[in-house]
Design an enzyme around this catalytic site. Structure first.
Site, short mmCIF file in Angstrom:
data_model
loop_
_atom_site.label_atom_id
_atom_site.label_comp_id
_atom_site.label_asym_id
_atom_site.label_seq_id
_atom_site.Cartn_x
_atom_site.Cartn_y
_atom_site.Cartn_z
CG ASP A 81 -1.73 1.28 1.51
OD1 ASP A 81 -1.60 2.23 0.81
OD2 ASP A 81 -2.38 1.43 2.53
CG ASP A 109 -9.48 3.97 0.62
OD1 ASP A 109 -8.94 4.74 1.38
OD2 ASP A 109 -8.86 3.39 -0.35
CD GLU A 156 -5.07 3.68 -2.46
OE1 GLU A 156 -5.77 4.59 -2.03
OE2 GLU A 156 -3.64 3.93 -2.84
CE LYS A 169 -1.52 7.08 -3.60
NZ LYS A 169 -2.12 6.08 -2.46
#
Ligand code: AMP
Length: 570
Positions: free
Chosen positions: A6, A168, A145, A68
């Site tokens: 992850d 999420d 994800e 990211k």
């Protein structure tokens, strides 16, 4: 062995499928959450994880975080004497996780499942895969994800049909997916999201309170102050999750600013962000043709779902309490390990099948004839609609507009807008069509989304059978092959801080951060314990170092807990 990773905005985790279950792998410090932070140390070596995170405040110019958020763009950050792109910084995090996995498993690790937000674009996905390659990892699959979170849940499938929604909210992205599960088949029905909305935005909204309470705007240009402020806001955000009130506490120049904040004030502050959560949820439910009442459960993933405002909102939205059970920070990595187990064809998972969908519509453009006889270019023609199950391949035929036309241009776009100028341009391809028999048949354009949601486009001339493949290297993110080779080489010769002494380096980084934070007696005391520990490290006597590290850590904990003195490490 294939590991599941992850690669998060704020933290990253690595897990493996071991003895019939997913298992999180600890890093060099013994924790399972590795901060997605990279820094350059005084001696030029690279620090990854907690040590780098500690240095965000003391050495903001030599440390990078939240990269990211600009994966797949040409933006870079300067650390020490060179520029790094987000892919390279991510590669350094991946390399560190790879080393942790190798130390834990006792074997080389060269293959991985890496998770990405479901709403990541083609460029962001390619950048992630490339980061894996730079880290020496073959990315076997880019797994969405929320799908990973669902796999972690789906392992305990009861056999009856269950529909659920994964909510999420990570550090930098918000994803929602709607899934159906039946007898081991996990089917994603729809995904939607906002890849510019995450827990960090909530932290920023708290940090902004400082400027509304007397800190001058000019302070925004002081990187050290900004890092201190963000750290204080992050602390306040977590305090609000744990209790009902918190204080934002910062010093700028000679002035301290304190702002008390309670749950109601935070909710008001966060309202604009909370409002943005609705759209993706509504879109995903509409695309999946599911109403809130049809859902069997709501699964929370991502650290930011620990915020009570988020839990309350999810409860209100769906008329039920979200499912608890999995740790929201860990569920995505656990799911990636389940996918790794499936890829390795583990017996315990041989009944399990998973299908996912593409997040964006892709298509090409056409010229439309208007009522007054004129022509208007730039209309988007979808070829594969969003939320179609992947892998998928669709063909459209395009004919030349005139018999004299010698070539056809095909533009490739990703997005949901009517006009291509409002969508993302992925590339274009021009193919010659010679006037002659069959000329009017034009070209067949084949769009293919693979299981990773990566797009390939192939154009063939109907008359001649000639085929052209378009390698999609979307504008900003595109890097020529020589540039890739150069960066690989540059990355391979970087000096990485040795894993076995990372714990001590992290302790020192933490002590230096505390030294900057405190004044007066605790600061003096910190100066003494730092100097002492540096001298012990210099002896290279392992027994002495291990013993002193324990005392050093205890001193730091005592000082951090309150301003009082901790006992001297004798
Ligand atoms: P992830 O990307 O899933 O690691 O999520 C990280 C985000 O979760 C960051 O923005 C954190 O600030 C946030 N987060 C983690 N724990 C908490 C907490 N207890 N309360 C509020 N936010 C949290």
């Amino acid at each position: 062995m294939i590991v599941g990773i992850d690669l998060g905005t704020t933290h990253s985790l690595v897990a493996a499928w071991l003895d019939g279950a997913p298992r999180l792998i600890p890093n060099a410090l013994g924790g399972v959450l590795t901060p997605s932070c990279v820094g350059v140390d005084e001696d030029g070596s690279i620090l990854v994880g907690e040590a780098a995170r500690e240095r965000l405040q003391t050495h903001p110019q030599q440390t990078a975080s939240l990269f990211k958020r600009y994966m797949g763009s040409s933006r870079s950050v300067r650390l020490g004497d060179r520029d790094y792109r987000a892919e390279e910084l991510s590669a350094l995090v991946l390399r560190s996780l790879k080393a942790d996995a190798e130390a834990f498993l006792g074997e080389p690790v060269t293959r991985a499942i890496v998770t990405v937000p479901a709403c990541f674009s083609d460029a962001q996905r390619k950048a992630t895969r490339w980061a894996g390659e730079l880290a020496g990892l073959k990315v076997e699959r880019l797994l969405n994800e929320p799908t990973a979170a669902a796999l972690a849940h789906g392992r305990h499938d009861t056999g009856s049909l269950a529909r659920f929604l994964v909510f999420d909210l990570g550090g930098g992205t918000f994803d929602v997916s709607i899934l159906e599960m039946f007898e081991g088949v996990v089917e994603v029905r729809a995904s939607a999201g906002d890849n510019m909305l995450g827990g960090e935005d909530f932290t920023r909204s708290i940090a902004d309170l400082a400027f509304a309470n007397g800190v001058p705007e000019a302070a925004r240009d002081d990187p050290r102050f900004m890092q201190r402020l963000v750290a204080s806001a992050e602390r306040a955000k977590r305090e609000l999750s744990a209790g009902g009130t918190a204080t934002l506490d910062v010093r700028y120049e000679d002035r301290s600013t304190r702002v008390a904040i309670d749950a109601a004030a935070f909710e008001k502050l966060a309202q604009p962000l909370l409002n943005r959560l609705w759209r993706p949820i509504e879109r995903a439910m509409r695309d999946a043709r599911i109403r809130a009442a049809d859902l069997d459960s709501v699964v929370l993933a991502g650290g930011a779902t620990r915020m009570p405002v988020i839990r309350a909102l999810a409860t209100r939205m769906f008329g039920r309490f979200p499912a608890v059970g999995h740790n929201p920070d860990q569920v995505v990595a656990m799911g990636a390990a389940v996918q790794a187990g499936m890829k390795m064809k583990d017996k315990a998972l041989d009944e399990m099948v998973m299908t996912d969908v593409c997040a964006y519509t892709v298509g090409t453009d056409v010229v439309r004839q208007l009522d007054d006889g004129s022509q208007a270019p730039g209309f988007f023609v979808p070829v594969i609609q969003r939320n179609t199950a992947v892998p998928v391949s669709r063909v459209e035929r395009f004919s030349p507009a005139t018999p004299e036309q010698k070539q056809i241009r095909i533009g490739i776009y990703q997005g949901e807008s009517r006009m291509v100028r409002d969508n993302i341009t992925l590339g274009e391809l021009t193919i010659p069509i010679l006037p002659g028999p069959g000329h009017g048949d034009g070209v067949d354009v084949r769009f293919t989304y693979d299981v990773n949601d990566l797009l390939e486009v192939e154009v063939s001339v109907v008359a001649s059978g000639e085929v052209r493949r378009l390698v999609i290297e979307s504008g900003e993110a595109h890097m020529p092959a020589e540039e890739i080779a150069r960066r690989l080489q540059a990355l391979s010769i970087l000096k990485i801080h040795p894993r076995d002494t990372l714990e001590y380096r992290t302790l020192l980084a933490r002590a230096e951060r505390l030294y900057e934070q405190f004044l007066g007696e605790p600061r003096e005391r910190l100066g003494r314990v730092i100097l002492r520990f540096e001298q012990v490290l210099a002896t290279q006597d392992q027994r002495l170092i291990v013993r002193d590290a324990v005392a050093f850590r205890e001193s730091l904990q005592a000082i951090e807990r309150d301003d009082r003195f901790a006992p001297d490490p004798a």
